[in-house]
Motif scaffolding. Structure first.
Motif, mmCIF file in Angstrom:
data_model
loop_
_atom_site.group_PDB
_atom_site.id
_atom_site.type_symbol
_atom_site.label_atom_id
_atom_site.label_comp_id
_atom_site.label_asym_id
_atom_site.label_seq_id
_atom_site.Cartn_x
_atom_site.Cartn_y
_atom_site.Cartn_z
ATOM 1 N N LEU A 184 13.843 4.214 1.054
ATOM 2 C CA LEU A 184 13.204 3.586 2.209
ATOM 3 C C LEU A 184 12.794 4.654 3.224
ATOM 4 C CD1 LEU A 184 15.466 0.423 2.594
ATOM 5 C CD2 LEU A 184 13.307 0.673 1.352
ATOM 6 N N TYR A 185 13.571 5.735 3.295
ATOM 7 C CA TYR A 185 13.209 6.846 4.171
ATOM 8 C C TYR A 185 11.890 7.480 3.717
ATOM 9 C CZ TYR A 185 13.233 11.360 6.509
ATOM 10 O OH TYR A 185 12.865 12.461 7.242
ATOM 11 N N ASP A 186 11.717 7.657 2.409
ATOM 12 C CA ASP A 186 10.462 8.207 1.876
ATOM 13 C C ASP A 186 9.275 7.336 2.283
ATOM 14 O OD1 ASP A 186 11.819 10.288 0.509
ATOM 15 O OD2 ASP A 186 12.084 9.020 -1.263
ATOM 16 N N LEU A 187 9.459 6.029 2.229
ATOM 17 C CA LEU A 187 8.391 5.110 2.630
ATOM 18 C C LEU A 187 8.098 5.240 4.121
ATOM 19 C CD1 LEU A 187 9.342 1.915 0.604
ATOM 20 C CD2 LEU A 187 7.588 3.609 0.062
ATOM 21 N N GLN A 188 9.158 5.368 4.915
ATOM 22 C CA GLN A 188 8.979 5.528 6.358
ATOM 23 C C GLN A 188 8.197 6.803 6.668
ATOM 24 O OE1 GLN A 188 9.765 3.210 8.663
ATOM 25 N NE2 GLN A 188 8.717 4.523 10.132
ATOM 26 N N VAL A 189 8.493 7.882 5.973
ATOM 27 C CA VAL A 189 7.770 9.149 6.165
ATOM 28 C C VAL A 189 6.286 8.967 5.835
ATOM 29 C CG1 VAL A 189 7.512 11.505 5.265
ATOM 30 C CG2 VAL A 189 9.772 10.641 5.864
ATOM 31 N N GLU A 241 4.645 7.080 8.658
ATOM 32 C CA GLU A 241 4.474 7.942 9.829
ATOM 33 C C GLU A 241 3.365 8.969 9.612
ATOM 34 O OE1 GLU A 241 8.364 9.479 10.789
ATOM 35 O OE2 GLU A 241 9.123 7.468 11.217
ATOM 36 N N GLU A 242 3.290 9.550 8.418
ATOM 37 C CA GLU A 242 2.201 10.486 8.105
ATOM 38 C C GLU A 242 0.849 9.807 8.260
ATOM 39 O OE1 GLU A 242 2.679 11.930 4.115
ATOM 40 O OE2 GLU A 242 4.430 13.164 4.625
ATOM 41 N N ASP A 243 0.765 8.587 7.752
ATOM 42 C CA ASP A 243 -0.468 7.837 7.806
ATOM 43 C C ASP A 243 -0.856 7.507 9.257
ATOM 44 O OD1 ASP A 243 -2.477 6.787 6.096
ATOM 45 O OD2 ASP A 243 -1.775 4.752 6.490
ATOM 46 N N GLN A 244 0.128 7.128 10.055
ATOM 47 C CA GLN A 244 -0.152 6.790 11.457
ATOM 48 C C GLN A 244 -0.542 8.038 12.245
ATOM 49 O OE1 GLN A 244 3.458 4.743 12.470
ATOM 50 N NE2 GLN A 244 2.659 2.773 11.785
ATOM 51 N N ASN A 245 0.054 9.171 11.933
ATOM 52 C CA ASN A 245 -0.289 10.409 12.630
ATOM 53 C C ASN A 245 -1.641 10.946 12.205
ATOM 54 O OD1 ASN A 245 2.064 10.439 14.132
ATOM 55 N ND2 ASN A 245 3.191 11.641 12.603
ATOM 56 N N PHE A 290 0.840 -1.204 0.000
ATOM 57 C CA PHE A 290 0.000 0.000 0.000
ATOM 58 C C PHE A 290 0.877 1.257 0.000
ATOM 59 C CE2 PHE A 290 -1.818 3.419 2.579
ATOM 60 C CZ PHE A 290 -2.970 3.712 1.864
ATOM 61 N N TYR A 291 1.906 1.276 0.849
ATOM 62 C CA TYR A 291 2.765 2.461 0.961
ATOM 63 C C TYR A 291 3.671 2.631 -0.256
ATOM 64 C CZ TYR A 291 0.892 2.869 5.596
ATOM 65 O OH TYR A 291 0.027 3.024 6.641
ATOM 66 N N ILE A 292 4.114 1.520 -0.814
ATOM 67 C CA ILE A 292 4.935 1.611 -2.022
ATOM 68 C C ILE A 292 4.113 2.194 -3.165
ATOM 69 C CG2 ILE A 292 6.128 0.234 -3.785
ATOM 70 C CD1 ILE A 292 7.018 -1.612 -1.392
ATOM 71 N N LYS A 293 2.891 1.704 -3.327
ATOM 72 C CA LYS A 293 2.016 2.241 -4.379
ATOM 73 C C LYS A 293 1.708 3.712 -4.133
ATOM 74 C CE LYS A 293 -0.405 -1.966 -5.826
ATOM 75 N NZ LYS A 293 -1.730 -2.623 -5.890
#
Length: 183
Positions: free
Chosen positions: A169-174, A177-181, A25-28
């Motif tokens: 991978l950092y972009d994916l992590q961001v 985190e945006e989604d969780q926030n 989902f996050y990669i897409k």
């Protein structure tokens, strides 16, 4: 830019072993976030080689964007004939669905796999025939995308205006985190 190639890690390189893995989902989402501005600026074609992982997920992003941008097209240029021959049935079914929906499908080598030279030729051919490339790749995590990156850097040395865009991978992590926030 009228034509962009998209590539990146194979699913197993990201430790993704099922089609319902949350990372997909996050990669897409990351691919769509990078691709949509290009489409809004006139991008006409996305080119992939049909590898399991980032490339097939990118195809799904293109199909999704086609609802809003019907002029956007997908080309699948496989490195050799029957690249899916040894894939799992579930993956083959996804691959066949993508090939059926794609606007253009062809194989660079007109025979089944015979040597790694076919993969090098695929990278060089695609990079030579696009206006830029988008890679899901992180310098800290080696993997198969390094080969297409080498071909892109080689092209960039000849053509300094050839753009290489990255999703890291950092972009994916961001994004995660945006989604969780958000919730």
């Amino acid at each position: 830019m009228k034509v962009i190639a998209i590539s990146g890690y194979k699913a197993h390189e990201l430790r993704i072993f099922g089609r319902d893995h949350p990372g997909i989902f996050y990669i897409k989402k990351a691919i769509e976030r990078r691709l949509k501005p290009f489409v809004e600026e006139g991008l006409e074609w996305v080119v992939i080689s049909g590898q399991i992982g980032v490339e097939l997920w990118a195809a799904d992003v293109v199909f999704s964007l086609q609802k809003e941008f019907p002029a956007l097209k997908l080309a699948v240029l496989t490195p050799f004939l029957n690249q899916e021959a040894h894939w799992k049935d579930e993956t083959k079914a996804d691959y066949q669905r993508i090939l059926q929906q794609a606007d253009y499908v062809n194989s660079i080598s007109k025979r089944p796999y015979s040597s790694p030279a076919q993969l090098r030729a695929k990278n060089e051919f695609i990079v030579a025939n696009v206006d830029g490339i988008l890679l899901l790749y992180d310098e800290d995590m080696s993997g198969t995308p390094k080969y297409v990156l080498e071909a892109a850097k080689k092209r960039q040395r000849r053509d300094p205006d050839f753009p290489i865009y990255f999703i890291t991978l950092y972009d994916l992590q961001v994004l995660i985190e945006e989604d969780q926030n958000f919730y």
